[in-house]
Design an enzyme around this catalytic site. Structure first.
Site, PDB file in Angstrom:
ATOM      1  N   GLY A  42      40.994 -16.841  25.604  1.00  0.00           N
ATOM      2  CA  GLY A  42      42.257 -16.309  25.013  1.00  0.00           C
ATOM      3  C   GLY A  42      41.910 -15.876  23.426  1.00  0.00           C
TER       4      GLY A  42
ATOM      5  CD  GLN B 147      41.472 -17.083  17.464  1.00  0.00           C
ATOM      6  OE1 GLN B 147      41.866 -16.741  18.617  1.00  0.00           O
ATOM      7  NE2 GLN B 147      40.412 -18.052  17.905  1.00  0.00           N
TER       8      GLN B 147
ATOM      9  CB  CYS C  94      39.221 -23.008  18.746  1.00  0.00           C
ATOM     10  SG  CYS C  94      40.028 -21.586  17.795  1.00  0.00           S
ATOM     11  CG  LEU C  95      36.393 -17.817  20.937  1.00  0.00           C
ATOM     12  CD1 LEU C  95      37.048 -16.303  21.268  1.00  0.00           C
ATOM     13  CD2 LEU C  95      35.029 -17.755  21.206  1.00  0.00           C
TER      14      LEU C  95
ATOM     15  CG  HIS D 228      44.181 -22.802  21.685  1.00  0.00           C
ATOM     16  ND1 HIS D 228      43.185 -23.910  21.445  1.00  0.00           N
ATOM     17  CD2 HIS D 228      44.019 -22.004  21.205  1.00  0.00           C
ATOM     18  CE1 HIS D 228      42.249 -23.586  20.848  1.00  0.00           C
ATOM     19  NE2 HIS D 228      42.412 -21.915  20.567  1.00  0.00           N
ATOM     20  CD  GLU D 229      44.809 -18.151  22.165  1.00  0.00           C
ATOM     21  OE1 GLU D 229      44.712 -17.746  21.213  1.00  0.00           O
ATOM     22  OE2 GLU D 229      43.615 -18.492  22.927  1.00  0.00           O
TER      23      GLU D 229
ATOM     24  CG  HIS E 158      45.069 -19.601  17.057  1.00  0.00           C
ATOM     25  ND1 HIS E 158      44.288 -19.991  16.115  1.00  0.00           N
ATOM     26  CD2 HIS E 158      44.339 -19.587  18.467  1.00  0.00           C
ATOM     27  CE1 HIS E 158      43.155 -20.536  16.597  1.00  0.00           C
ATOM     28  NE2 HIS E 158      43.130 -20.300  17.886  1.00  0.00           N
TER      29      HIS E 158
HETATM   30  O1  GNR Z   1      37.861 -19.504  24.774  1.00  0.00           O
HETATM   31  C1  GNR Z   1      38.927 -20.561  24.740  1.00  0.00           C
HETATM   32  N1  GNR Z   1      38.659 -21.691  25.671  1.00  0.00           N
HETATM   33  C2  GNR Z   1      39.860 -22.556  25.537  1.00  0.00           C
HETATM   34  C3  GNR Z   1      39.536 -23.669  26.392  1.00  0.00           C
HETATM   35  C4  GNR Z   1      40.602 -24.569  26.544  1.00  0.00           C
HETATM   36  C5  GNR Z   1      41.708 -24.220  25.759  1.00  0.00           C
HETATM   37  C6  GNR Z   1      41.952 -23.223  25.058  1.00  0.00           C
HETATM   38  C7  GNR Z   1      41.128 -22.415  24.848  1.00  0.00           C
HETATM   39  S1  GNR Z   1      41.239 -20.962  24.037  1.00  0.00           S
HETATM   40  C8  GNR Z   1      39.601 -20.569  23.531  1.00  0.00           C
HETATM   41  C9  GNR Z   1      39.701 -19.203  22.713  1.00  0.00           C
HETATM   42  C10 GNR Z   1      40.565 -19.281  21.378  1.00  0.00           C
HETATM   43  O2  GNR Z   1      39.953 -19.845  20.515  1.00  0.00           O
HETATM   44  N2  GNR Z   1      41.756 -18.695  21.491  1.00  0.00           N
HETATM   45  O3  GNR Z   1      42.330 -18.945  20.269  1.00  0.00           O
HETATM   46 NI    NI Z   2      41.613 -20.706  19.217  1.00  0.00          NI
END
Ligand code: GNR
Ligand code: NI
Length: 180
Positions: free
Chosen positions: A46, A51, A94-95, A136-137, A140
């Site tokens: 995601g 980001q 999270c990236l 999660h997104e 953000h």
């Molecule tokens: O790559 C991602 N893996 C992930 C694993 C578990 C819960 C959420 C994520 S999102 C993350 C990529 C990211 O930072 N998205 O904002």
């Molecule tokens: Ni993230």
């Protein structure tokens, strides 16, 4: 399409509240193409526009299983319209917070309203990894990071680790040598 740099903690832009998209036009679709390419390259499942330093309410996700065909999904101005009482725990990363992983508890199922790539209003029910990822997104888009769901002690430890790494990188660039 272009690969774009991903911004990382402690970059303060990760705390911005992103602005809604007023019109789904070619510019927004080009942004989503860049996001998808950047996400696949990372690799991640995601990515929120902030980001790559674009403070717009745009998300791309591909939560397809490893050996299944790719399943890119595009969410513009996503909103959670219902969350289950039932929760689930998933290990998140999270990236923008590289090499840091923790178990996070969230609602197990969420209903999400959004505009698709064509600007069409849609609503879907999600569960499993997709439900975790869309929450999660959307966090953000509101300047919230997954570490904000941890205990204060764990969150502060994580933030400190990244502040130190950032300082080390600056020191190395300016030739001031190692920090202890
Ligand atoms: O790559 C991602 N893996 C992930 C694993 C578990 C819960 C959420 C994520 S999102 C993350 C990529 C990211 O930072 N998205 O904002
Ligand atoms: Ni993230």
């Amino acid at each position: 399409m272009a690969l774009r740099p991903i911004i990382c903690l402690p970059d303060p832009r990760l705390r911005l509240v992103s602005k809604p998209v007023a019109k789904v036009d070619a510019g927004v679709r080009a942004l989503m193409d860049d996001m998808l390419e950047t996400m696949y390259d990372a690799p991640g499942i995601g990515l929120a526009a902030i980001q790559i330093a674009e403070p717009l309410r745009v998300v791309v996700i591909d939560a397809a299983k490893k050996d299944d065909p790719p399943e890119p999904m595009f969410f513009i101005n996503p909103e959670i319209t219902w969350s289950s009482e039932e929760t689930s725990v998933h290990e998140e990363g999270c990236l923008s917070i590289p090499d840091y992983y923790e178990d996070i508890e969230r609602p197990a199922k969420v209903r999400v309203r959004f505009l698709d790539r064509d600007g069409k209003a849609r609503e879907i029910d999600t569960e499993g990894l997709l439900a975790t990822c869309i929450q999660h997104e959307i966090d953000h888009l509101n300047g919230v990071l997954f570490i904000d769901h941890l205990s204060r002690l764990k969150r502060e430890r994580a933030i400190k680790k990244f502040a130190k790494a950032a300082k080390r990188a600056v020191d190395e660039r300016s030739g001031e040598g190692e920090t202890p």
